[in-house]
Design an enzyme around this catalytic site. Structure first.
Site, PDB file in Angstrom:
ATOM      1  N   TRP A 241       0.854  -1.184   0.000  1.00  0.00           N
ATOM      2  CA  TRP A 241       0.000   0.000   0.000  1.00  0.00           C
ATOM      3  C   TRP A 241       0.892   1.237   0.000  1.00  0.00           C
ATOM      4  O   TRP A 241       1.844   1.334   0.784  1.00  0.00           O
ATOM      5  CB  TRP A 241      -0.879  -0.034   1.243  1.00  0.00           C
ATOM      6  N   ASP A 322      -1.001  -5.953   9.085  1.00  0.00           N
ATOM      7  CA  ASP A 322      -1.936  -4.896   8.722  1.00  0.00           C
ATOM      8  C   ASP A 322      -3.207  -5.628   8.270  1.00  0.00           C
ATOM      9  O   ASP A 322      -3.201  -6.308   7.243  1.00  0.00           O
ATOM     10  CB  ASP A 322      -1.365  -4.039   7.584  1.00  0.00           C
ATOM     11  N   LYS A 358     -13.422  -0.758   5.624  1.00  0.00           N
ATOM     12  CA  LYS A 358     -14.052  -1.524   4.556  1.00  0.00           C
ATOM     13  C   LYS A 358     -15.103  -2.492   5.068  1.00  0.00           C
ATOM     14  O   LYS A 358     -16.212  -2.549   4.535  1.00  0.00           O
ATOM     15  CB  LYS A 358     -12.982  -2.311   3.770  1.00  0.00           C
TER      16      LYS A 358
END
Lengths: 513, 476
Positions: A241, A322, A358
């Site tokens: 990311w 993560d 999300k």
């Protein structure tokens, strides 16, 4: 001097740094020395920032010498040449008594921030901005990872609406949360991640602190690493990311990359990954995506996770997960926590950053957590206390609204089950879209290229294998917005648009180099 | 800006943080070595955590002999337990106390006459509107936050007709309440400003030095509070700012100074402004109590507007925690007033680079509430009335406490209680007296003698007056 600065912006990065440095060294007017935290030396960011720093250093001296600007304008040769002031006639004002009066006048006329350069737009969030500006009706936003319905509308989960209604009805107060966040939230979030009956929970060995979604939780962890593991490196996957590097840079934690994505197989470079983790200095932090790797969508298999755990243990590294997509990858909250639980089951100490952006659609509420699993409850208490000490000078205490929503949904059996169903629905839609995209590509592409990686990848994103130029073609010719690394967000794709997207991908892949 | 941990150097260990953090020589020391060194620092130099205002002996940090701090297997073995935050820790201690007469005058959160937290009516109305609006979504805000909220916040502090706003010279970014705004502003200055020293008043809010130090600035102080008069040490202030290096940053409390409640007069503000502009000192306002101090939003913004009116640059951190009672929602804003629209636009782009790696984008809920209220004429008017009611209640508590002390004949001049302004009173009590009041009377306050008037009611004033009286007469 502003004339000077404007032209400096045209130079390539290295020249900018060098010429800025020349200004720095030769300026007779520079007053203040920077301390060791100067960005002049160590900065992984594009040199824009260090240039801006140096230019603002140079322009600071401007405030004491506006007349230098007047003298030098038009006389300096720009464009890579030396900008040494030595070549110009010494400014008569510098050494006179009227110097200070000029500085008073100049201070009012010129901005203290004149040297600040325009930063580039964020590579991910900037995509949405560009998309908004596009008026073409065929445009498609596959940039940021935000879930869309089949109608390509944002989606607020029903359980979230119910929770918010409950909260408003109850009329709860808005007092400060403790620095570590809402206790009820911290409890349910750790249980969601590890399982309520997990020994790490039962033995109270997890320090959980509410953080500002994934980013904020990663940042707190990075600050902890910087303070308590000085010099320790974080190993991040290549690619990862885009914001990971920024987080560690700003936290002043050194990082290096481990091989991850293999463009030849469009799969995991497992041997490279293991070799790089093994080669890293003992006691490094290894940043792992718990599930649904961003941007590639390629996850290790359970057997590979075991081997990754082996080498991490062998090198006394510390795993740093993560977890931004728990529930979103496979549709099952428990299955998606498998990698984290595997490591915890080995008795390893680890860090886990969580996000509800999300899986609960709470993007804008900024709700997440940093969890630190320790070998003892005492260590967990101490670690938690130090995480608080890092959060307090950053934002004092975290925002209450998102935390209450999560606590209400995850902590209530009825709402929790409803959530699981909505979660499966969202993950299911993405799987269907993957299938349709794959079918469209296979049907339309006559070259025989194997597009099955689309089906093998998991989560919100697909790493198409398109390079920057090809990605630009997707945007410029087809009005498909995506990040330059070739990542598309399937969450932003509808079944109806799969064929159009397939055309765009095939064109970009074969006709653009 | 050394934190306690780097006193390692004094003991002959070279701190890796003095070198470039990215130099490869770091990796040559093993992980075990580094952890042992860190552990050694804690054992050899177990000094209190960096908090210049704490005199509380409970703040000393050292590993408990009975703890498993030396658990050989844990990579966190060297991490010692931090003490509670001095301000927020007061509430923690208060919560633990079972006494029925306990009084929490620690953290600055408004309480009603009944001693209850208050959610403003306009806030409830705004929230109901938001929840009822079916078109609302929870998509990521832009990095700089809710645009509408930013515009309204700038107008609130600078004035709707501010030329700086009209000329597009102001960049405003939504941040996490006052703390977040200060931190983002500090980080921006540490990267882009040429003078890395910030001058903060003595005393100031306990979190200020930590915020700015971690942001990368070097913190110095200027004289502010005069214990002899319990008022402003104006001469000292002028001297200290006068001898600051040109261009230095100066933190100013826009109104209702925390913790003293002592504000400069308008005439004194004008002198401060002139001095600062003559030395090119950069003002950084902390505005956490607009409307709360005098009851008037415009009056409380006067010092900020005076500085902006002279065309100069400044930073302003705003918070809605108190004046809209949105404490837990973490709503605030950082405004940077620049010379030109072009500079403001470039500055904004760099602020985004500070924010993105910190938390990506700010939380939407609180900002939406604020925007809903500020843009609606009726809600806005109602808000000003509720705000004035809170401010008036506090002013009345000041009067009641002053009268109660006079009635008891408590030794000393207590007029500063009614002269000081805002949520807090700097009583002038010392830490010994404070500790006594907590032990004997279950009155909880910060050890610097600061009490939150917002936590008092007519019912509890007598108890507090008794406590102060006893403390002052027991400890001269």
């Amino acid at each position: 001097m502003s004339h000077l600065i404007a032209s400096l912006n045209d130079l390539d990065p290295l020249s900018k740094v060098l010429t800025g440095f020349d200004l720095f060294r030769h300026s007779a007017l520079f007053i203040n020395k920077r301390n060791n935290h100067s960005k002049l030396i160590c900065n992984h960011r594009p040199s824009m920032t260090s240039t801006s720093t140096m230019l603002s250093l140079a322009s600071a001296s401007l405030t004491a010498s506006l007349s230098v600007h007047e003298n030098l304008k038009g006389r300096l040769k720009l464009g890579g040449g030396s900008l040494s002031f030595k070549k110009e006639k010494a400014n008569p004002f510098i050494n006179t008594k009227s110097f200070s009066r000029i500085s008073m006048v100049a201070a009012i006329k010129v901005s203290r921030f004149e040297g600040v350069t325009m930063a580039p737009p964020d590579p991910i969030l900037g995509v949405s901005e560009a998309f908004k500006a596009d008026n073409d009706e065929k445009k498609l936003n596959l940039g940021v990872g935000a879930y869309r319905t089949e109608e390509l509308q944002p989606y607020v989960l029903n359980v979230v609406k119910k929770a918010e209604n409950l909260m408003v009805e109850r009329g709860e107060n808005k007092e400060y949360l403790p620095i570590e966040g809402l206790a009820a939230f911290n409890k349910v979030t750790a249980e969601l991640l590890f399982g309520a009956s997990n020994p790490v929970i039962k033995e109270q060995r997890v320090a959980t602190v509410q953080g500002l979604s994934g980013t904020g939780s990663l940042r707190l962890a990075a600050a902890l690493i910087e303070r308590y593991f000085p010099g320790a490196k974080v190993l991040i996957s290549s690619p990862t990311w885009g914001n990971h590097k920024n987080i560690f840079n700003d936290a002043r934690v050194p990082w290096s990359e481990y091989r991850y994505y293999d463009p030849k197989t469009v799969g995991l470079d497992f041997d490279g990954m293991i070799a790089d983790i093994k080669a890293a200095p003992e006691g490094s932090f290894v940043l792992l995506h718990g599930c649904a790797h961003n941007p590639t969508g390629i996850d290790p298999t359970p057997e590979q996770w075991e081997k990754i755990a082996d080498v991490i243990q062998e090198k006394n590294h510390i795993p740093f997960f993560d977890v931004a997509y728990q529930g979103f990858a496979s549709g099952s909250l428990d299955a998606d926590a498998g990698s984290v639980r595997l490591f915890a089951a080995r008795g390893m100490e680890l860090l886990v950053a969580q996000s509800y952006s999300k899986n609960l659609g709470l993007y804008a509420e900024r709700i997440g957590a940093i969890n630190v699993v320790c070998t003892s409850a005492d260590a967990a208490t101490r670690v938690k206390s130090q995480l608080k000490r890092l959060a307090r000078p950053m934002y004092s205490n975290p925002p209450i609204h998102g935390a209450k929503i999560v606590a209400n949904v995850v902590g209530d059996p009825t709402l929790f089950n409803e959530w699981k169903a909505e979660m499966e629905m969202m993950a299911g839609r993405i799987k269907n879209v993957r299938q349709k995209l794959y079918d469209s590509l296979t049907a339309k592409d006559k070259s025989g290229k194997d597009w099955s990686f689309i089906l093998e990848q998991i989560g919100m994103f697909s790493f198409t294998g398109l390079n920057k130029v090809q990605s630009d073609n997707m945007t410029n010719k087809w009005h498909v917005y995506m990040t330059k690394d070739g990542r598309i967000s399937l969450a932003g794709l509808s079944l109806a648009k799969c064929e159009y997207l397939a055309d765009a991908i095939i064109d970009s892949f074969h006709n653009v180099s | 800006m050394r934190q306690q941990f780097t006193s390692l150097e004094a003991h002959g260990f070279e701190s890796p943080t003095t070198q470039s953090a990215f130099s490869s020589s770091i990796s040559s020391s093993s992980a075990t070595d580094r952890r042992l060194k860190a552990l050694a620092r804690h054992l050899v130099d177990a000094s209190p955590v960096m908090d210049s205002h704490s005199q509380n002996p409970n703040d000393t940090v050292s590993p408990s002999p009975t703890s498993s701090a030396f658990h050989a297997d844990s990579v966190f073995a060297h991490i010692v337990r931090a003490p509670e935050d001095p301000i927020l820790g007061v509430t923690v201690a208060y919560n633990k106390d079972p006494s029925p007469v306990k009084l929490n005058l620690g953290v600055g959160a408004y309480r009603t006459e009944e001693g209850k937290p208050l959610v403003l009516n306009v806030v409830r109305q705004a929230e109901q509107q938001l929840v009822n609006d079916r078109s609302r979504v929870k998509e990521y805000l832009p990095i700089v936050g809710l645009a509408e909220y930013n515009k309204l916040s700038a107008k609130l502090i600078l004035g709707a007709d501010s030329p700086a706003i009209q000329e597009n010279r102001v960049t405003t970014v939504q941040c996490l309440s006052g703390t977040g705004s200060l931190r983002v502003g500090g980080e921006f200055l540490a990267r882009h400003y040429h003078q890395l020293t910030i001058y903060i008043p003595l005393p100031t809010w306990g979190n200020h030095p930590k915020v700015f130090t971690l942001a990368g600035l070097s913190v110095k102080t200027y004289r502010y509070y005069d214990p002899a008069t319990r008022g402003l040490d104006f001469q000292g202030l002028l001297e200290d700012l006068g001898s600051a290096p040109s261009g230095a940053i100066v933190l100013l409390h826009a109104c209702a100074h925390n913790p003293t409640g002592v504000d400069p007069t308008i005439q004194q503000w004008e002198q401060i402004r002139q001095l600062m502009r003559s030395k090119a000192l950069l003002p950084f306002f902390d505005s956490a109590y607009q409307g709360f101090a005098s009851g008037s939003l415009d009056a409380d913004a006067q010092p900020v507007r005076m500085f902006v009116a002279d065309g100069g640059e400044c930073l302003v951190a705003q918070s809605y925690a108190k004046n809209m009672g949105l404490y837990g929602e973490r709503v605030g804003a950082l405004s940077i007033v620049c010379k030109s629209a072009d500079v403001a636009s470039r500055v904004e782009s760099q602020l985004k680079l500070v924010i993105r790696p910190m938390y990506s984008s700010p939380p939407i809920h609180g900002a939406s509430i604020v925007a809903t209220i500020l843009k609606d004429r009726n809600l806005y008017t109602e808000w000003t009335i509720e705000l004035k009611a809170m401010a008036d209640r506090i002013i009345s508590m000041r009067q009641q406490l002053f009268d109660a002390l006079r009635a008891r004949g408590t030794p000393g001049d207590w007029s500063h209680i009614i002269k000081q302004i805002g949520m807090f009173t700097f009583t002038g009590l010392n830490s010994e007296q404070v500790a006594f009041m907590t032990r004997q009377y279950h009155v909880y306050m910060t050890s610097d003698g600061r009490i939150s008037m917002a936590g008092l009611s007519s019912r509890t004033v007598p108890h507090l007056a008794d406590a102060i009286h006893a403390a002052v007469t027991s400890f001269a």
